[in-house]
Design a protein around this motif. Sequence first.
Motif, PDB file in Angstrom:
ATOM      1  N   ASP A  23      24.286  11.230  -3.300  1.00  0.00           N
ATOM      2  CA  ASP A  23      25.577  11.214  -2.611  1.00  0.00           C
ATOM      3  C   ASP A  23      25.516  10.512  -1.257  1.00  0.00           C
ATOM      4  N   TRP A  24      24.363   9.932  -0.912  1.00  0.00           N
ATOM      5  CA  TRP A  24      24.233   9.182   0.336  1.00  0.00           C
ATOM      6  C   TRP A  24      24.589   7.710   0.113  1.00  0.00           C
ATOM      7  N   PRO A  25      24.958   7.005   1.187  1.00  0.00           N
ATOM      8  CA  PRO A  25      25.228   5.563   1.065  1.00  0.00           C
ATOM      9  C   PRO A  25      23.970   4.782   0.673  1.00  0.00           C
ATOM     10  N   PRO A  41      26.263   5.040   8.102  1.00  0.00           N
ATOM     11  CA  PRO A  41      26.178   6.357   7.459  1.00  0.00           C
ATOM     12  C   PRO A  41      24.884   6.610   6.703  1.00  0.00           C
ATOM     13  N   GLY A  42      24.292   5.578   6.074  1.00  0.00           N
ATOM     14  CA  GLY A  42      23.044   5.797   5.366  1.00  0.00           C
ATOM     15  C   GLY A  42      21.922   6.186   6.310  1.00  0.00           C
ATOM     16  N   LEU A  43      21.805   5.453   7.403  1.00  0.00           N
ATOM     17  CA  LEU A  43      20.790   5.762   8.400  1.00  0.00           C
ATOM     18  C   LEU A  43      21.067   7.112   9.039  1.00  0.00           C
ATOM     19  N   GLN A  44      22.325   7.436   9.244  1.00  0.00           N
ATOM     20  CA  GLN A  44      22.692   8.730   9.809  1.00  0.00           C
ATOM     21  C   GLN A  44      22.210   9.869   8.914  1.00  0.00           C
ATOM     22  N   CYS A  45      22.397   9.740   7.608  1.00  0.00           N
ATOM     23  CA  CYS A  45      21.933  10.768   6.669  1.00  0.00           C
ATOM     24  C   CYS A  45      20.414  10.936   6.747  1.00  0.00           C
TER      25      CYS A  45
END
Length: 218
Positions: free
Chosen positions: A56-58, A109-113
């Motif tokens: 569910d992550w980018p 957002p991917g790096l944030q996750c």
Amino acid sequence: MKFAGSKSWSFTESAGEQFVHSTLFVRDAFGLQPKGDPLVPPPLVNGPGPRNWRADWPEREQAGQDWVGWYRAALATVVNPRAGEIRGHLAAIEATFDEPGFESMAARPGLQCAARDAWADGSRWSGALGPRPGIDGPQPSLIAWDLIRQTAEDVAFDRYVDIGAVHGHVVVLDVQGSWWQEAGRGVMTCSANALKSAATAHAIVRRVFESGLERGPG
């Protein structure tokens, strides 16, 4: 962080830097693969085991590319700001490494996750790096003082500059292999293993001093 020098030339060696090593931990934990930037170092020594990229992550590939700018921001926290800029420097650190939510990464957002998931573990891992003999403990730094002094004097002589113009900063990273790379004017990054060779240590110190010199026209 280790300091060497005289009233004229100066040299700084820093190692075990938490922000830098924690960003590397996040990279290695998720197998992020930034491309096209020579400043990106090899994997960490005894780094984290692999983690699964959640469905569910980018996209992970984009996260790898976004990671490069984050790593460069981490390196910028190591180099001391000039007098009068400390308040802004600290504010920039707080805005970039705003754990645990990393809201500053909303556009990445991917790096944030990845940062939300692994940063705390990375901070604990990097905190365990020191103190270590020759880096953070009371013993001498990884680079011999005599080598630094002689190289500073040689560079001043060879480049026809005043010894007071010779300054450098080396950031030692706990990464694999014998690796080093210029990270900016008067700043070098290198692996601890690279400094085990006197010849390589000399090359690193000379290059960092030379890159820090003011360059004339042309």
